[in-house]
Design a protein around this motif. Structure first.
Motif, PDB file in Angstrom:
ATOM      1  N   TYR A  38     -16.331   1.082  -6.194  1.00 44.69           N
ATOM      2  CA  TYR A  38     -15.214   0.662  -5.614  1.00 44.69           C
ATOM      3  C   TYR A  38     -14.797  -0.112  -5.823  1.00 44.69           C
ATOM      4  O   TYR A  38     -13.545  -0.824  -6.788  1.00 44.69           O
ATOM      5  CB  TYR A  38     -15.166   1.868  -4.329  1.00 44.69           C
ATOM      6  N   ASN A  39     -15.022  -1.378  -5.857  1.00 46.69           N
ATOM      7  CA  ASN A  39     -14.454  -2.364  -5.315  1.00 46.69           C
ATOM      8  C   ASN A  39     -14.528  -2.902  -7.053  1.00 46.69           C
ATOM      9  O   ASN A  39     -13.865  -3.714  -7.107  1.00 46.69           O
ATOM     10  CB  ASN A  39     -15.177  -3.293  -4.591  1.00 46.69           C
ATOM     11  N   ASN A  41     -14.501  -1.234  -9.549  1.00 43.86           N
ATOM     12  CA  ASN A  41     -13.608  -1.130 -10.242  1.00 43.86           C
ATOM     13  C   ASN A  41     -12.347  -1.489 -10.131  1.00 43.86           C
ATOM     14  O   ASN A  41     -11.574  -1.447 -10.740  1.00 43.86           O
ATOM     15  CB  ASN A  41     -14.154   0.210 -10.475  1.00 43.86           C
ATOM     16  N   LYS A  42     -11.668  -0.988  -9.486  1.00 41.36           N
ATOM     17  CA  LYS A  42     -10.548  -1.758  -8.259  1.00 41.36           C
ATOM     18  C   LYS A  42     -10.178  -3.123  -8.887  1.00 41.36           C
ATOM     19  O   LYS A  42      -9.075  -3.406  -9.272  1.00 41.36           O
ATOM     20  CB  LYS A  42     -10.915  -1.729  -6.537  1.00 41.36           C
ATOM     21  N   SER A  46      -9.084  -0.114 -11.092  1.00 45.33           N
ATOM     22  CA  SER A  46      -8.622   1.933 -11.248  1.00 45.33           C
ATOM     23  C   SER A  46      -7.563   1.926  -9.550  1.00 45.33           C
ATOM     24  O   SER A  46      -7.284   1.409  -9.340  1.00 45.33           O
ATOM     25  CB  SER A  46     -10.385   1.895 -10.783  1.00 45.33           C
ATOM     26  N   THR A  47      -7.079   3.588 -10.025  1.00 43.34           N
ATOM     27  CA  THR A  47      -6.309   3.575  -9.400  1.00 43.34           C
ATOM     28  C   THR A  47      -7.284   4.563  -8.896  1.00 43.34           C
ATOM     29  O   THR A  47      -6.554   4.965  -6.773  1.00 43.34           O
ATOM     30  CB  THR A  47      -5.764   4.999  -9.752  1.00 43.34           C
ATOM     31  N   THR A  49      -9.227   6.069  -5.122  1.00 41.16           N
ATOM     32  CA  THR A  49      -9.699   5.193  -3.769  1.00 41.16           C
ATOM     33  C   THR A  49     -11.351   5.313  -2.720  1.00 41.16           C
ATOM     34  O   THR A  49     -12.160   5.870  -3.660  1.00 41.16           O
ATOM     35  CB  THR A  49      -8.548   6.177  -2.443  1.00 41.16           C
ATOM     36  N   GLU A  50     -11.161   4.539  -2.273  1.00 44.93           N
ATOM     37  CA  GLU A  50     -12.739   4.689  -1.168  1.00 44.93           C
ATOM     38  C   GLU A  50     -13.438   6.313  -1.236  1.00 44.93           C
ATOM     39  O   GLU A  50     -13.692   6.694  -1.437  1.00 44.93           O
ATOM     40  CB  GLU A  50     -12.899   4.119  -0.447  1.00 44.93           C
ATOM     41  N   THR A  53     -13.503   7.981  -4.661  1.00 50.50           N
ATOM     42  CA  THR A  53     -14.862   6.956  -5.404  1.00 50.50           C
ATOM     43  C   THR A  53     -16.080   8.094  -3.916  1.00 50.50           C
ATOM     44  O   THR A  53     -16.943   8.478  -5.412  1.00 50.50           O
ATOM     45  CB  THR A  53     -15.669   5.501  -4.744  1.00 50.50           C
ATOM     46  N   ASP A  73     -10.357   6.213 -15.180  1.00 49.02           N
ATOM     47  CA  ASP A  73     -10.912   5.920 -14.078  1.00 49.02           C
ATOM     48  C   ASP A  73     -12.304   6.644 -13.562  1.00 49.02           C
ATOM     49  O   ASP A  73     -13.036   5.634 -12.989  1.00 49.02           O
ATOM     50  CB  ASP A  73     -10.289   6.060 -13.020  1.00 49.02           C
ATOM     51  N   ASP A 204     -12.497  -5.579  -3.223  1.00 44.79           N
ATOM     52  CA  ASP A 204     -11.085  -6.451  -3.789  1.00 44.79           C
ATOM     53  C   ASP A 204     -10.107  -6.699  -3.179  1.00 44.79           C
ATOM     54  O   ASP A 204      -9.237  -7.808  -3.634  1.00 44.79           O
ATOM     55  CB  ASP A 204     -10.675  -4.820  -4.626  1.00 44.79           C
TER      56      ASP A 204
END
Length: 246
Positions: A38-39, A41-42, A46-47, A49-50, A53, A73, A204
């Protein structure tokens, strides 16, 4: 309770192996997969969310949403999960250009947009690219620069400041057409495991601090800011993982 690096690293590696084999989505392996993917790619835009993901990792599906999901994404998130597993499978191997290319292949092989754009997948870039206003190493010089970087790294002491300098130099080379940050941050996580350090996961939320620290290195101001950020992120990851320690 694990209070020391060696105990914590032993715990992590054992749980990663056991939970992955059992397809356990409730422990520290799944938590780390989701957190890093998550972090990382964010940071790259990336759009997802946790929660999205987590759903993608846990169930292979995405929750119903009024917004559209960007195919890239989703593809890159799945690729990151595979890249992390590839990393775990190769912890007994030395860090080489071949291995780094394998990580990139896992991340990018399922990304339609990159293939349609003619990007090299699992190989070094064929076109010059930049980081903002900064030029990176030209494609025909990448292999030599990476060889020099890896040779330098193998002759350094095991220290967080060395990993910070390696990471900054790797990002300055920017060996791939796309996916440099994510492969670089995975390598950072991997080398922490190998060197029995608490792993670093860049949040992120600290994206601007991270990019400013890389810029400081590119401007000739050393790696002290990046090293301090890495220490902060080690503490963050350790505190999050304490929950899983019996």
């Amino acid at each position: 309770m694990c209070d020391y690096n060696n105990d914590f690293l032993t715990f992590l590696l054992e749980r990663f192996k056991i939970e992955r084999q059992k397809f356990d989505r409730s422990g520290v392996y799944a938590y780390t997969q989701r957190l890093l993917a998550y972090n990382s790619n964010k940071i790259e835009g990336s759009t997802l969310t946790e929660e999205q993901t987590a759903s993608l990792f846990d169930h292979g599906t995405l929750p119903r949403s009024e917004d559209y999901y960007r195919a890239k994404d989703v593809e890159e998130m799945n690729g990151h999960f595979l890249m992390f597993n590839r990393m775990l499978d190769t912890l007994n191997e030395p860090l080489t250009q071949r291995l780094i290319k394998q990580f990139h292949y896992e991340l990018k092989s399922g990304v339609f947009e990159d293939r349609a754009n003619g990007y090299a997948i699992g190989d070094y870039k064929k076109r010059p690219n930049m980081i903002g206003m900064y030029q990176t190493i030209r494609p025909d010089e990448v292999a030599d620069e990476m060889n020099q970087l890896l040779h330098w790294y193998k002759n350094q002491a095991e220290d967080l400041s060395v990993l910070a300098e390696f990471h900054a130099r790797y990002e300055s080379i920017h060996p791939f057409q796309d996916g440099n940050g994510r492969t670089g941050r995975l390598i950072l996580f991997r080398e922490c495991l190998i060197q029995k350090m608490i792993p670093v996961i860049i949040e992120d939320a600290n994206r601007h601090e991270y990019l400013d620290a890389l810029k400081a290195y590119q401007d000739g101001n050393g790696i002290s800011r990046l090293t301090e950020l890495f220490r902060k992120e080690q503490n963050f990851y350790f505190e999050k993982c304490r929950y899983f320690i019996a």
